[in-house]
Every structure is written in C-alpha cells, then in structure tokens.
Design a protein around this motif. Structure first.
Motif, PDB file in Angstrom:
ATOM      1  N   LYS A  25       0.848  -1.209   0.000  1.00  0.00           N
ATOM      2  CA  LYS A  25       0.000   0.000   0.000  1.00  0.00           C
ATOM      3  C   LYS A  25       0.875   1.247   0.000  1.00  0.00           C
ATOM      4  N   ASN A  26       1.941   1.187   0.810  1.00  0.00           N
ATOM      5  CA  ASN A  26       2.872   2.314   0.881  1.00  0.00           C
ATOM      6  C   ASN A  26       3.508   2.553  -0.495  1.00  0.00           C
ATOM      7  N   THR A  27       3.915   1.477  -1.158  1.00  0.00           N
ATOM      8  CA  THR A  27       4.544   1.605  -2.485  1.00  0.00           C
ATOM      9  C   THR A  27       3.536   2.160  -3.487  1.00  0.00           C
ATOM     10  N   PHE A  28       2.297   1.686  -3.389  1.00  0.00           N
ATOM     11  CA  PHE A  28       1.240   2.176  -4.273  1.00  0.00           C
ATOM     12  C   PHE A  28       1.068   3.697  -4.101  1.00  0.00           C
ATOM     13  N   LEU A  29       1.045   4.135  -2.838  1.00  0.00           N
ATOM     14  CA  LEU A  29       0.842   5.568  -2.590  1.00  0.00           C
ATOM     15  C   LEU A  29       2.043   6.388  -3.080  1.00  0.00           C
ATOM     16  N   THR A  30       3.246   5.833  -2.912  1.00  0.00           N
ATOM     17  CA  THR A  30       4.433   6.543  -3.402  1.00  0.00           C
ATOM     18  C   THR A  30       4.343   6.727  -4.911  1.00  0.00           C
ATOM     19  N   SER A  31       3.919   5.669  -5.613  1.00  0.00           N
ATOM     20  CA  SER A  31       3.781   5.784  -7.069  1.00  0.00           C
ATOM     21  C   SER A  31       2.751   6.837  -7.431  1.00  0.00           C
ATOM     22  N   MET A  32       1.681   6.855  -6.664  1.00  0.00           N
ATOM     23  CA  MET A  32       0.633   7.829  -6.960  1.00  0.00           C
ATOM     24  C   MET A  32       1.157   9.248  -6.771  1.00  0.00           C
ATOM     25  N   LYS A  33       1.960   9.452  -5.728  1.00  0.00           N
ATOM     26  CA  LYS A  33       2.540  10.776  -5.479  1.00  0.00           C
ATOM     27  C   LYS A  33       3.436  11.177  -6.648  1.00  0.00           C
ATOM     28  N   GLU A  34       4.123  10.206  -7.219  1.00  0.00           N
ATOM     29  CA  GLU A  34       5.010  10.511  -8.347  1.00  0.00           C
ATOM     30  C   GLU A  34       4.234  10.801  -9.624  1.00  0.00           C
ATOM     31  N   GLN A  35       2.944  10.414  -9.642  1.00  0.00           N
ATOM     32  CA  GLN A  35       2.156  10.609 -10.860  1.00  0.00           C
ATOM     33  C   GLN A  35       1.213  11.800 -10.780  1.00  0.00           C
ATOM     34  N   ASN A  36       0.580  11.969  -9.617  1.00  0.00           N
ATOM     35  CA  ASN A  36      -0.442  13.001  -9.502  1.00  0.00           C
ATOM     36  C   ASN A  36      -0.534  13.411  -8.036  1.00  0.00           C
ATOM     37  N   GLU A  37       0.081  14.540  -7.750  1.00  0.00           N
ATOM     38  CA  GLU A  37       0.221  14.937  -6.354  1.00  0.00           C
ATOM     39  C   GLU A  37      -1.103  15.366  -5.704  1.00  0.00           C
ATOM     40  N   VAL A  38      -1.932  16.084  -6.457  1.00  0.00           N
ATOM     41  CA  VAL A  38      -3.200  16.524  -5.870  1.00  0.00           C
ATOM     42  C   VAL A  38      -4.036  15.293  -5.497  1.00  0.00           C
ATOM     43  N   LEU A  39      -4.076  14.331  -6.405  1.00  0.00           N
ATOM     44  CA  LEU A  39      -4.861  13.122  -6.139  1.00  0.00           C
ATOM     45  C   LEU A  39      -4.299  12.372  -4.932  1.00  0.00           C
ATOM     46  N   TYR A  40      -2.973  12.276  -4.858  1.00  0.00           N
ATOM     47  CA  TYR A  40      -2.333  11.608  -3.714  1.00  0.00           C
ATOM     48  C   TYR A  40      -2.768  12.267  -2.406  1.00  0.00           C
TER      49      TYR A  40
END
Ligand code: NAI
Ligand code: PYR
Ligand code: MG
Length: 606
Positions: A82-97
């Motif tokens: 889950k942590n890795t998933f969220l890190t990837s999301m932060k790298e793709q779309n910060e507002v969404l993260y």
C-alpha cells in the motif's frame, strides 16, 4: 520570478488560488506530478495543452479519481504494498495523492508514516523506483551548493527536512534510505498543516552507513562504506546549512533522525543563528509535554506535582526532559536546577547519577547526586519504588521493558499512572496499551508512539465493558503546526517560548480535557485544526519575542487564524493556464523538484 511576479518574495502567500501557469504540454505534462490531473483534465485544458488522444474520453472529477484509487489501494496485499502504491501515486499526480490521503487519513496515516514507512525505509534499495529529494555525498562537499541548487530558486522553498539516516524511527542506521523519512515528514507537513508540496525540499546527507546488512547488500543504493565521522562530517553539515541558507533564505530547516551524538550538538550549534528545529528533540518534547498536561488534568494535579521517570536517556528522552523542565520553569518561575529535580532519567547503566561516567552535558543537568543513591537499586523497578512517579515515559527502543511487575509497582504508588511507551516502530514499544490497562485495572492513562486500536475491558462504572481509545503521542501531532507557524511568520529563530506555546496549543485540544475517558491527545481526524492552533500560538510567541519578520501579521486571534487558514494548501485542482516557456517561472516550466531535465519525467515510472 514566481507566478505572483512580486519583487519582494517575502510577502508571497504560502499558498495561492486561481489559475496555475504551466508551460508543459502533452506527455510531459501528463508525467509531471505537480500539474498532472489525469482523467480530470477539462475539455479546454485537453485542447490547450495538446492532450487529445492521450487520455480516454470521459472527464472525471477528483472525487471519482479518489474512489478509483481507493479501490486500487484496498486491493494491495499488505501495508508495504500500500505504501509503495501511494508513493507511485505521489510521483504521478500529487493533488490526487494528497486528496486520497486527506479523505482516508485515519486509515492511511500509519501506512505513509510509522510503522509502515519504517519498513519502506528498510527496503529502500529494493522498493526504489524513482529518486525524490537531494542526495548529498560526504565525498563531494565541494558540490553541495551546486547539488542543492538543482531544486529551485530563492523564493521556491519554505521547508527543508534533512536527515543523515543514522537513527531512523527506532530502526537504526538506514544510510541513504533515510531520504524517505525526509519525504514522509514533508508529506505530513502538507497533509496536516497545508505546507505547499511544491515548496518543500527533502534531503539526505549520505555519510556512509554502519549497517552491515546494507553494506553487504549488492542492491544498496547509498555510499557503500562505514560512516564518515569527525571533522569531515561536521564540514558536510556546515556546508549544507550555509548552502541552504544562501540558496533558500526563507526556508525553515527541520533536522530528523540524526544519531545520538549529533542530533543535539547540531541543534545547539545552529539554533541561535537560523530558523531550525530538531523534531526528535523538540517535536517529541512538545507533544509529550502536551500529553502529560492532559494526563495531569485528568488526575487533577499540576505540573508542579510531576514526578517523571524517563527510560532511555537519548535524543528523544532528554528532549522530553528539557521541554517538561522548561515548562515547569516558566509556569512557576523556579530555577532550571530545581525544576530538573522531579525528573529521573534512566539509561543502559541505570539511573543517571553524578557517579555515572561519560554523561553528555544535556544528560548531566538531570543527574542525581551519587550519594543519595549509593544503597539503592538504580534499575527501572528500583527507581519506580523509590521515586513513586506519576509519569513514566519510554524512549529506550527496548520492547516489553515496562513489565507487569514494574507497571504494577508504579500503580501501587499512584492512583492513575500516566504511562507513555513512545519507542517506534510498534514492535519496539516498551509495553502495549492492552497490557498496561489490564495490569492497572483500566486506570493507566496511556499514549503511544505509534497507533494502536482501542482496548476493550471491564473498566466502566460497576465493571461495565468500555472501549478506551489510546492517543498517538508522536511528534507528528505538533511538528507540522510549529513549521507552519515558523514559515508563515518567517521567524528568524525558533525560541523556547514558541515551543512551549506549541505544546500548550496541542494540550488545549486534548479530548481528555473535556472527558476523563477520552484520549490524552487530539487524533488525526482534527490534524488541520491542531496545526492552525499550534501555528497561531507559535506566531503569537514569535511576534512577542521579536523574531517574526513577516509584515502585516494580524494581531487579533480570530483574524490571525483566518490568515493562517487562507495560506494552507488544499488538494484541489486549479485550472491550468498555458504560458510560453520563454520567461515562465521555474514552477511553470516544471523544473522545481525535478532533478535533471523535465523530459526525463516524460516516461512512466518503471
Ligand atoms: N513517539 C515519538 O514521537 C518519537 C519516538 N521516538 C522513538 O524513541 C526511541 C528512541 O529514539 P532516540 O531517542 O532518537 O534514540 P537514541 O538512540 O538517541 O536513544 C535511545 C536511548 O535508549 C537507551 N537504551 C538502550 N537500551 C537501553 C536499556 N536496556 N535500558 C535503558 N536505556 C536504554 C540508549 O542508550 C539511548 O540513550 C526510538 O524508538 C524512536 O522511534 C523518537 C522520537 C519521537
Ligand atoms: C516519530 C519520530 O520522529 C521517530 O520515531 O524518530
Ligand atoms: Mg524522528
């Protein structure tokens, strides 16, 4: 110059509303986390930024995106995934993260922070996908200024978190993987206190590592050698601080997870000169003081009634002792020496007394006269029986060290023992809440360093089964608000009074103040409210002490809180406005926070 185009950047508000200038188009835009909106790009934006053909047809809302991401998050097999998933999301779309985190903070806090972030740090070289932050190499001191300058321009950075990775979250030396604690603490400043995520800088000072496992790991990403110490280390820290001050003169520097022999030394060196803060010393001190104040409120005692034993006299333990002692001095106008008399520190060799060799200067303040203890037991049980404390703190990293015998001994001397096992991660806690409550018939007032589920037991009136919620006593409750206050007031320094006011601000919002059975500290559901209160009190203290340099800070309490709230960044999509690259700000060109060229970001993470 930045988008506001002001000549005097000191007056720029921290966060801004309205259209966001952007010079990126097409795939480069889609791959830039600060600007990317994915399926939420509007019809006009798809036209203006050359996105037709690069996105499916349906235009979605941020809420729909959150719903989809939450489903994806929930399907991850374990917390590290889950942590890795969220890190990837932060790298793709910060507002969404940040929006996803915001909407599910109670559930996700422990995944992006302790304890799961500790696992991510331990596995840094295995879960690594893309670098985030600045990596400064001890053998390239001459390049520090240049490397730090890659992040932005003078007006671009408000908040820096720096670590040397030596004492991460109770899991010890993690070398360059420590960068993730800088990243995680900064994510909390945004989510909890609205510090703008594009105006922060995570740094790791890579000085090698003494962690044999990392040294022997062929995939380890940092400097593969023993830690460099002594003069060269000090030179690196000094060069980093000077370069940071020169390049980002507005930035507040937050030191995190330095080793025992460096944390306080570095803080004491720079504290009188620059706006800086050590979270493990000062943040932990403030939040623990707040928990103690709330506990004493329940027991109907005052700070002057405090008898506190701290087990583990390292960075956090002595930081707590200092903060509590300073609060007693301020509250009752007594001397520092007298205030220290009711605080007992225990380390590996037992109680700190004047007979113990090689105490640090900070520890010596609390050492008890050797002669008073010659015929007494100086281990934890002995000290508890002798001192009869009403407060017991654990910052030792020794799991289960608050045994049944010790806790029962404490409870035999006081009616409602305040017990705070603070060692992270969860497995290192000196005791778990269910045991503490069981051994004290539900009387212990407990808060813990990492989150725990509520505990059920027959502790209500007439043995009625009730559920006791346990507060998380972690510096994360307070450091975002202190940082927000320091950044908004552009404080020249962080003074003792500012810290004391921060603790007071947290204590005021402790649920236990209104209900004896409620947690000692406010929870993550009210983090932003806590940060506003803390920031307000910090700013007021900064103004009173003459260290606030920002002009026009409102003096009236309500107005000041509004002024703070207005500047807190929120995870919402701002409309993008296309600007030509020529003459655009670095932010608009997407260069801030991007090490190397923007084009490198035009590939999806591997
Ligand atoms: N809840 C929170 O907000 C925070 C929690 N912590 C946690 O506190 C713990 C300590 O952190 P630091 O102070 O930074 O580490 P540190 O290494 O500076 O201090 C630990 C101290 O415990 C002592 N110790 C070790 N074994 C002992 C034993 N058997 N008996 C008595 N003392 C013993 C060590 O000698 C050392 O002085 C960590 O687990 C850390 O995660 C730290 C900062 C904030
Ligand atoms: C919470 C924190 O800062 C630590 O455990 O080091
Ligand atoms: Mg820490």
């Amino acid at each position: 110059m930045s988008e506001q185009g002001s000549a005097n950047f000191r007056h720029l508000p921290l966060s801004t509303k309205g259209p966001l200038p952007c010079a990126l188009k097409g795939t480069v835009l889609l791959n830039h986390p600060f600007f990317n909106k994915g399926s939420a790009f509007t019809k006009e934006e798809r036209h203006d930024f050359g996105l037709h053909g690069l996105l499916p047809q349906s235009i979605q809302t941020l809420e729909q995106q959150v719903q989809r991401s939450y489903e994806q998050y929930s399907r991850q097999p374990d917390d590290l995934a889950k942590n890795t998933f969220l890190t990837s999301m932060k790298e793709q779309n910060e507002v969404l993260y940040f929006k996803l985190l915001h909407d599910h903070l109670g559930e996700m806090f422990s995944v992006v922070y302790t304890p799961t972030e500790g696992d991510a740090i331990q596995n840094y070289s295995r879960v690594f996908r893309r670098p985030e932050g600045i990596f400064l190499n001890i053998h390239d001191i001459d390049r520090v200024h240049h490397d730090l300058s890659l992040w932005g321009e003078p007006e671009d950075v408000d908040y820096i978190v720096v670590t040397d990775g030596e004492e991460i979250l109770g899991i010890g030396d993690q070398g360059c993987g420590g960068i993730l604690i800088s990243v995680a603490k900064l994510a909390l400043t945004t989510i909890c206190a609205g510090i703008h995520p594009n105006r922060v800088l995570p740094v790791v000072l890579d000085c090698g590592t003494d962690n044999e496992e990392l040294l022997n790991d062929p995939l380890y990403l940092g400097l593969r050698e023993k830690r460099v110490r002594g003069k060269k280390y000090d030179k690196l820290v000094d060069t980093f601080v000077s370069a940071a001050r020169e390049l980002y003169p507005k930035a507040y520097i937050h030191f995190e997870d330095f080793g025992l022999h460096n944390a306080r030394r570095i803080l004491e060196k720079y504290r009188p000169k620059i706006p800086c803060f050590n979270d493990d010393v000062q943040g932990t001190g403030c939040v623990t003081l707040a928990a103690i104040m709330a506990g004493l409120h329940v027991t109907k005692q005052e700070l002057k009634d405090l008898r506190m034993v701290i087990f583990g006299a390292g960075t956090a333990g002595v930081g707590i002792a200092d903060q509590v002692r300073d609060a007693i001095v301020t509250e009752y106008g007594i001397s520092t020496k007298d205030a220290a008399k009711n605080i007992w520190l225990i380390d590996k060799a037992g109680l700190l007394t004047t007979g113990v060799d090689s105490l640090s200067d900070a520890q010596k303040v609390f050492a008890k006269p050797k002669d008073d203890w010659t015929d007494k037991e100086t281990d934890l049980l002995g000290v508890i029986n002798e001192v009869k404390p009403n407060v017991l703190i654990g910052t030792s990293t020794v799991p289960k060290s608050f045994t049944e015998k010790i806790v029962r001994a404490m409870a035999s001397h006081v009616d409602r023992p305040i017990i705070l096992p603070l060692s992270n991660p969860t497995r290192l806690h000196e005791a778990v809440p269910s045991d503490l409550l069981k051994w004290t018939d539900g009387k212990a007032l407990v808060a813990t360093g990492s989150p725990f589920d509520p505990v059920k037991g027959p502790w209500g009136e007439n043995g009625k089964e009730i559920e006791i919620e346990v507060a998380e006593c972690n510096n994360s409750v307070v450091f975002p608000g202190i940082g927000l206050g320091a950044v908004l007031s552009r404080a020249k320094r962080v003074t003792d009074k500012m810290l004391l006011q921060a603790a007071q601000g947290v204590a005021e919002l402790g649920p236990a103040l209104r209900d004896d059975t409620a947690p000692l500290l406010p929870g993550v559901d009210v983090v932003r409210e806590v940060s506003v209160r803390v920031a307000r009190k910090v700013i007021q203290a900064a103004m009173k002490e003459g260290v606030a340099t920002e002009d026009g800070i409102p003096t009236e309490e309500k107005e000041l809180e509004e002024w703070i709230k207005e500047q807190m960044w929120e995870p919402v999509y701002r409309p993008l406005k296309y600007v030509e690259k020529e003459g655009a700000s670095r932010e608009a060109k997407g260069e801030m926070r991007v090490v190397g060229s923007v084009e490198r970001r035009s590939r999806a993470p591997n």
